[in-house]
Design an enzyme around this catalytic site. Structure first.
Site, PDB file in Angstrom:
ATOM      1  CB  SER A 240       8.926   8.312  -7.929  1.00  0.00           C
ATOM      2  OG  SER A 240       7.575   8.222  -8.370  1.00  0.00           O
TER       3      SER A 240
ATOM      4  CG  HIS B 246      -2.856   0.559  -4.560  1.00  0.00           C
ATOM      5  ND1 HIS B 246      -2.858   1.129  -5.815  1.00  0.00           N
ATOM      6  CD2 HIS B 246      -2.505  -0.738  -4.753  1.00  0.00           C
ATOM      7  CE1 HIS B 246      -2.542   0.215  -6.716  1.00  0.00           C
ATOM      8  NE2 HIS B 246      -2.309  -0.930  -6.087  1.00  0.00           N
TER       9      HIS B 246
ATOM     10  CB  ILE C 136       2.833   6.459 -17.432  1.00  0.00           C
ATOM     11  CG1 ILE C 136       2.783   6.344 -15.909  1.00  0.00           C
ATOM     12  CG2 ILE C 136       2.732   7.925 -17.851  1.00  0.00           C
ATOM     13  CD1 ILE C 136       3.991   6.950 -15.205  1.00  0.00           C
TER      14      ILE C 136
ATOM     15  CG  HIS D 192     -27.331 -14.273 -14.284  1.00  0.00           C
ATOM     16  ND1 HIS D 192     -26.343 -14.445 -15.229  1.00  0.00           N
ATOM     17  CD2 HIS D 192     -28.517 -14.287 -14.965  1.00  0.00           C
ATOM     18  CE1 HIS D 192     -26.898 -14.580 -16.422  1.00  0.00           C
ATOM     19  NE2 HIS D 192     -28.220 -14.479 -16.292  1.00  0.00           N
TER      20      HIS D 192
ATOM     21  CD  GLU E  34       3.820  18.122  -1.104  1.00  0.00           C
ATOM     22  OE1 GLU E  34       4.314  18.617  -2.145  1.00  0.00           O
ATOM     23  OE2 GLU E  34       4.001  16.952  -0.755  1.00  0.00           O
TER      24      GLU E  34
ATOM     25  CG  MET F  23       7.797   3.194  -8.078  1.00  0.00           C
ATOM     26  SD  MET F  23       8.755   4.355  -9.070  1.00  0.00           S
ATOM     27  CE  MET F  23      10.311   4.373  -8.154  1.00  0.00           C
TER      28      MET F  23
ATOM     29  CB  CYS G 267      -1.100   9.933  -6.748  1.00  0.00           C
ATOM     30  SG  CYS G 267      -2.691   9.087  -6.895  1.00  0.00           S
TER      31      CYS G 267
ATOM     32  CB  ALA H 182       5.024  -0.324 -24.341  1.00  0.00           C
TER      33      ALA H 182
END
Length: 471
Positions: free
Chosen positions: A149, A327, A188, A450, A34, A324, A43, A185
């Site tokens: 991404s 999870h 994100i 309930h 990484e 994208m 994320c 819209a």
């Protein structure tokens, strides 16, 4: 780096680190490469997690500002401390990234900090970020590409992360802008636009299409736009942005009708957020040199086992397309590793939920009405409003509804769409039901506590059969 591995994962985001941990559990000698210097990918560092931290903080502020009085709670001298809010967000991110690093160590995964590239099948080059660092070669039996991404740029609009920001910059604004324009819209744009609107900004969303949340069920999209407008968010639909000029006074956008030759206009704001989507991050990975075949728009092509055309090189997550979602990448990481280890990894892409963490939340799984109509499927709709749910009314949180789509003949659940409180949690009942082959009648016959929000799911399932009780 003289070690030889069974698997090297390039990328430490949700797909990458989860794949690495699962590989280690299966007995594979594994390394995770990484470049960021902190695990969790977009994320955790500049996406899902920090945005949810700010959504939670801003939601608390809006409740105190607009809702507490209705509960008999009086507040005076209410104000926003953006600095503290950002510090809290940073602490959440820091704790979680350290937690992932601990998990890699616990599972005996070697965490290599550096930029990885594929030299050829079986060889990964890793270069540390420090100046003058030499590339080291790591040998491995298999490679997984999990680099995620990046923000999709918009022609004519240069992001400077100060006045023209991506989602990354929008998470670190040091003060509340007077006017923010959000270009796009989608998830994100609506989430981050909600954060700053709640804190006092005037927010205008500019969208190329005639509806928000592309890909969502049309009824959900229409109703959510109405709710967001009621909250104070403004929308300028069927509009394209063709240019931007930043100055010390803010940003001036040039916009025009999305179709036709309509007249261009100028839009002014203190801050502009570019949120038109994301694209696969494959820069300098050496894919072309390694002979890895690429698909449309830069996605890596893979087969049903997540393997590229080059034996021993696999790819998962955002780089292979599809939804994208963090999870989704995690599930692909687990499945790919299990296949590599000789097991039977599997994902049902038809039951992966999508969630928008506005308030109310929006959640969806399976097919939309539009998709079912296009496919020629006969279906039945069951709906139930949160305005008729006891818990939602007691909480003064009753916007939205649950919508279940079931096969007209078999009653199998084909899709579900929710606008409402805790929609992202409520959708999981439907996800489990779909995975286990449940019918709407199965959900309807299950006893729900309930008073509870899940009762709205039960009632919607009952409505599929035309027998909802409380509506």
């Amino acid at each position: 780096m003289s070690k030889a591995y069974d698997l090297v994962v390039i990328g430490g985001g949700p797909g990458g680190y989860v794949a690495a941990i699962r590989a280690a559990q299966l007995g594979l000698k594994t390394a995770c490469v990484e470049s960021r210097g902190s695990l969790g990918g977009t994320c955790l560092n500049v996406g899902c997690i920090p945005s949810k931290a700010l959504l939670q903080s801003s939601h608390h502020y809006e409740l105190a500002d607009k809702e507490f009085a209705h509960h008999g709670i009086k507040t005076t001298g209410l104000s926003v401390d953006v600095k503290t809010m950002l510090e809290r967000k940073g602490k959440v991110v820091e704790d979680l990234t350290k937690g992932i690093e601990f998990l890699l160590k616990k599972n005996k995964v070697d965490y290599i900090v550096g930029t990885g590239r594929i030299i050829e099948a079986g060889k990964v080059g890793v270069k540390a970020a420090k100046k003058g660092a030499r590339e080291e070669v790591v040998e491995t039996k298999d490679i997984i590409i999990a680099t995620g991404s990046e923000v999709t740029p918009l022609k004519g609009v240069k992001i400077d992360e100060k006045t023209i920001v991506s989602s990354t910059g929008a998470l670190d604004l040091t003060k509340v802008p007077k006017h923010m324009i959000v270009i796009g819209a989608g998830v994100i744009g609506l989430e981050l636009g909600s954060v700053w609107r709640r804190l006092g900004a005037e927010v205008t969303v500019v969208e190329f299409l005639d509806h928000i949340m592309p890909g969502m069920d049309a009824e959900i999209s229409k109703n959510m736009q109405r709710i967001l407008k009621k909250q104070g968010m403004k929308f300028k639909m069927k509009t394209k942005v063709t240019g931007a000029k930043a100055s010390g006074k803010g940003v001036e956008l040039t916009a025009a009708p999305a179709t036709g030759d309509g007249k261009a206009e100028k839009l002014k704001a203190d801050v502009v957020l570019v949120a038109i989507g994301r694209r696969p991050f494959t820069d300098k990975l050496g894919l072309a040199e390694a002979g890895v075949e690429m698909g449309e728009r830069g996605f890596v092509k893979t087969d049903s086992n997540f393997q590229t055309n080059v034996p021993g090189i696999f790819a998962i997550g955002d780089v292979i397309g599809g939804a994208m979602l963090a999870h989704k990448a995690e599930e692909e990481g687990v499945a790919a590793v299990e296949i590599i280890a000789g097991e039977a990894g599997h994902i049902d892409y038809g039951s992966i939920p999508g969630i928008v963490y506005t308030h109310p939340e929006v959640a969806s799984v399976g097919k939309t009405e539009e998709q079912l109509k296009s496919d020629g499927v006969d279906y039945v709709v069951g709906k139930f409003p949160f305005s008729a749910n006891s818990r939602a009314r007691a909480n003064s949180d009753s916007d939205g509804f649950v919508k279940i789509l079931a096969d007209k003949v078999t009653d199998a659940i084909l899709g579900a769409h929710i606008i409402g409180p805790a929609a992202g949690d409520l959708i999981q009942e439907i996800v489990v039901g779909m995975e286990l082959g449940a019918s709407a009648e199965d959900i309807a016959r299950i006893c729900h506590g309930h008073p509870g929000l899940p009762e709205a799911v039960k009632e919607a399932a009952m409505d599929v059969g035309g027998r909802a009780i409380h509506m």
